[in-house]
Design a protein around this motif. Structure first.
Motif, PDB file in Angstrom:
ATOM      1  N   GLY A  82       0.814  -1.204   0.000  1.00 56.67           N
ATOM      2  CA  GLY A  82       0.000   0.000   0.000  1.00 56.67           C
ATOM      3  C   GLY A  82       0.848   1.255   0.000  1.00 56.67           C
ATOM      4  O   GLY A  82       2.080   1.209   0.061  1.00 56.67           O
ATOM      5  N   ARG A 115     -16.182  -3.440   6.574  1.00 57.99           N
ATOM      6  CA  ARG A 115     -15.270  -4.122   5.657  1.00 57.99           C
ATOM      7  C   ARG A 115     -16.079  -4.730   4.511  1.00 57.99           C
ATOM      8  O   ARG A 115     -17.149  -5.299   4.727  1.00 57.99           O
ATOM      9  CB  ARG A 115     -14.493  -5.194   6.410  1.00 57.99           C
ATOM     10  CG  ARG A 115     -13.387  -5.829   5.615  1.00 57.99           C
ATOM     11  CD  ARG A 115     -12.281  -6.444   6.456  1.00 57.99           C
ATOM     12  NE  ARG A 115     -12.584  -6.676   7.837  1.00 57.99           N
ATOM     13  CZ  ARG A 115     -11.660  -6.692   8.786  1.00 57.99           C
ATOM     14  NH1 ARG A 115     -10.405  -6.468   8.480  1.00 57.99           N
ATOM     15  NH2 ARG A 115     -11.985  -6.945  10.032  1.00 57.99           N
ATOM     16  N   ARG A 165     -11.588  -4.590   1.863  1.00 57.82           N
ATOM     17  CA  ARG A 165     -11.118  -3.269   2.255  1.00 57.82           C
ATOM     18  C   ARG A 165     -12.094  -2.646   3.240  1.00 57.82           C
ATOM     19  O   ARG A 165     -13.284  -2.966   3.246  1.00 57.82           O
ATOM     20  CB  ARG A 165     -10.939  -2.358   1.044  1.00 57.82           C
ATOM     21  CG  ARG A 165     -12.217  -1.966   0.320  1.00 57.82           C
ATOM     22  CD  ARG A 165     -11.883  -1.176  -0.942  1.00 57.82           C
ATOM     23  NE  ARG A 165     -13.093  -0.767  -1.662  1.00 57.82           N
ATOM     24  CZ  ARG A 165     -13.067  -0.188  -2.860  1.00 57.82           C
ATOM     25  NH1 ARG A 165     -11.900   0.048  -3.472  1.00 57.82           N
ATOM     26  NH2 ARG A 165     -14.198   0.155  -3.454  1.00 57.82           N
ATOM     27  N   THR A 213      -2.977  -3.268   4.784  1.00 61.09           N
ATOM     28  CA  THR A 213      -2.075  -2.297   4.175  1.00 61.09           C
ATOM     29  C   THR A 213      -2.898  -1.086   3.742  1.00 61.09           C
ATOM     30  O   THR A 213      -3.937  -1.229   3.100  1.00 61.09           O
ATOM     31  CB  THR A 213      -1.275  -2.914   3.012  1.00 61.09           C
ATOM     32  OG1 THR A 213      -0.302  -1.974   2.544  1.00 61.09           O
ATOM     33  CG2 THR A 213      -2.158  -3.361   1.862  1.00 61.09           C
ATOM     34  N   GLN A 214      -2.439   0.092   4.119  1.00 64.76           N
ATOM     35  CA  GLN A 214      -3.193   1.324   3.866  1.00 64.76           C
ATOM     36  C   GLN A 214      -2.979   1.781   2.426  1.00 64.76           C
ATOM     37  O   GLN A 214      -1.837   1.914   1.968  1.00 64.76           O
ATOM     38  CB  GLN A 214      -2.737   2.422   4.825  1.00 64.76           C
ATOM     39  CG  GLN A 214      -3.373   3.780   4.562  1.00 64.76           C
ATOM     40  CD  GLN A 214      -4.843   3.826   4.940  1.00 64.76           C
ATOM     41  OE1 GLN A 214      -5.220   3.414   6.038  1.00 64.76           O
ATOM     42  NE2 GLN A 214      -5.677   4.340   4.037  1.00 64.76           N
ATOM     43  N   ALA A 222     -12.884   1.237   4.682  1.00 64.47           N
ATOM     44  CA  ALA A 222     -12.675   2.680   4.716  1.00 64.47           C
ATOM     45  C   ALA A 222     -13.110   3.212   6.076  1.00 64.47           C
ATOM     46  O   ALA A 222     -13.917   2.578   6.763  1.00 64.47           O
ATOM     47  CB  ALA A 222     -13.463   3.344   3.597  1.00 64.47           C
ATOM     48  N   THR A 251      -9.657   4.652  -1.291  1.00 59.63           N
ATOM     49  CA  THR A 251      -8.895   4.822  -0.052  1.00 59.63           C
ATOM     50  C   THR A 251      -9.471   3.952   1.053  1.00 59.63           C
ATOM     51  O   THR A 251     -10.665   4.038   1.369  1.00 59.63           O
ATOM     52  CB  THR A 251      -8.913   6.295   0.383  1.00 59.63           C
ATOM     53  OG1 THR A 251      -8.224   7.078  -0.602  1.00 59.63           O
ATOM     54  CG2 THR A 251      -8.239   6.470   1.733  1.00 59.63           C
ATOM     55  N   ALA A 252      -8.631   3.111   1.628  1.00 59.73           N
ATOM     56  CA  ALA A 252      -9.066   2.157   2.649  1.00 59.73           C
ATOM     57  C   ALA A 252      -7.859   1.360   3.126  1.00 59.73           C
ATOM     58  O   ALA A 252      -6.784   1.430   2.531  1.00 59.73           O
ATOM     59  CB  ALA A 252     -10.115   1.212   2.090  1.00 59.73           C
ATOM     60  N   VAL A 253      -8.078   0.599   4.172  1.00 60.29           N
ATOM     61  CA  VAL A 253      -7.113  -0.429   4.558  1.00 60.29           C
ATOM     62  C   VAL A 253      -7.538  -1.713   3.863  1.00 60.29           C
ATOM     63  O   VAL A 253      -8.707  -2.105   3.933  1.00 60.29           O
ATOM     64  CB  VAL A 253      -7.066  -0.624   6.080  1.00 60.29           C
ATOM     65  CG1 VAL A 253      -6.063  -1.712   6.439  1.00 60.29           C
ATOM     66  CG2 VAL A 253      -6.703   0.689   6.777  1.00 60.29           C
ATOM     67  N   TYR A 254      -6.594  -2.343   3.201  1.00 58.82           N
ATOM     68  CA  TYR A 254      -6.871  -3.548   2.431  1.00 58.82           C
ATOM     69  C   TYR A 254      -6.354  -4.772   3.176  1.00 58.82           C
ATOM     70  O   TYR A 254      -5.222  -4.775   3.675  1.00 58.82           O
ATOM     71  CB  TYR A 254      -6.227  -3.441   1.052  1.00 58.82           C
ATOM     72  CG  TYR A 254      -6.978  -2.528   0.118  1.00 58.82           C
ATOM     73  CD1 TYR A 254      -6.973  -1.149   0.315  1.00 58.82           C
ATOM     74  CD2 TYR A 254      -7.719  -3.037  -0.947  1.00 58.82           C
ATOM     75  CE1 TYR A 254      -7.692  -0.301  -0.529  1.00 58.82           C
ATOM     76  CE2 TYR A 254      -8.431  -2.203  -1.795  1.00 58.82           C
ATOM     77  CZ  TYR A 254      -8.409  -0.836  -1.572  1.00 58.82           C
ATOM     78  OH  TYR A 254      -9.136   0.000  -2.399  1.00 58.82           O
ATOM     79  N   TYR A 255      -7.196  -5.807   3.200  1.00 59.75           N
ATOM     80  CA  TYR A 255      -6.890  -7.048   3.893  1.00 59.75           C
ATOM     81  C   TYR A 255      -7.122  -8.238   2.961  1.00 59.75           C
ATOM     82  O   TYR A 255      -7.929  -8.161   2.035  1.00 59.75           O
ATOM     83  CB  TYR A 255      -7.816  -7.243   5.094  1.00 59.75           C
ATOM     84  CG  TYR A 255      -7.829  -6.145   6.115  1.00 59.75           C
ATOM     85  CD1 TYR A 255      -8.666  -5.047   5.983  1.00 59.75           C
ATOM     86  CD2 TYR A 255      -7.024  -6.224   7.245  1.00 59.75           C
ATOM     87  CE1 TYR A 255      -8.698  -4.039   6.935  1.00 59.75           C
ATOM     88  CE2 TYR A 255      -7.050  -5.229   8.217  1.00 59.75           C
ATOM     89  CZ  TYR A 255      -7.891  -4.147   8.051  1.00 59.75           C
ATOM     90  OH  TYR A 255      -7.915  -3.158   9.014  1.00 59.75           O
ATOM     91  N   THR A 280      -4.033   5.041   0.149  1.00 61.22           N
ATOM     92  CA  THR A 280      -4.586   6.392   0.163  1.00 61.22           C
ATOM     93  C   THR A 280      -4.452   6.989  -1.230  1.00 61.22           C
ATOM     94  O   THR A 280      -3.340   7.061  -1.773  1.00 61.22           O
ATOM     95  CB  THR A 280      -3.859   7.285   1.182  1.00 61.22           C
ATOM     96  OG1 THR A 280      -3.945   6.682   2.480  1.00 61.22           O
ATOM     97  CG2 THR A 280      -4.479   8.672   1.230  1.00 61.22           C
TER      98      THR A 280
END
Length: 122
Positions: free
Chosen positions: A8, A44, A37, A116-117, A39, A90-94, A119
């Motif tokens: 990310g 999620r 993801r 992983t962020q 946000a 934009t989000a944290v991805y898992y 942006t």
């Protein structure tokens, strides 16, 4: 079980990123894998999923045509190539294992990685 996401970062709208998820502690090649993801202030959500064989793939409508999921069973890794990124990405991805390409809940493993962020901003 360990899921470690990476790749990310901060990117301008229209840019690209490639995320990786390194998996260990289970028979990776036997599991359908998904990218999710989350946000800020939102739940999620599933982004994409790929069958253990790679033969079937799902994309959320919001990313279809822009994101590509792939996997390397020899490296126990699943990837997410993200092109034409938008601020709403934009989000944290898992990543996590999922029951099937079109059945994502509950994920196979209750514990998630750190994510992983991503942006997207100018």
């Amino acid at each position: 079980v360990q899921l470690v996401e990476s790749g990310g970062g901060l990117v301008q709208p229209g840019g690209s990123l490639r995320l990786s998820c390194a998996a260990s502690g289970f028979t990776f090649s036997s599991y359908t894998m998904g990218w999710f993801r989350q946000a800020p202030g939102k739940e999620r959500e599933i982004v994409a999923a790929i069958k253990w064989s790679g033969g079937r793939i799902y994309y959320a409508d919001s990313v279809k045509g822009r994101f590509t999921i792939s996997r390397d069973n020899d490296k126990n890794t699943v990837y997410l190539q993200m092109n034409s990124l938008k601020p709403e990405d934009t989000a944290v991805y898992y990543c996590n294992a999922v029951p099937d390409v079109d059945d994502w809940y509950p994920p196979a493993f209750g514990s998630w990685g750190q994510g992983t962020q991503v942006t997207v901003s100018s």
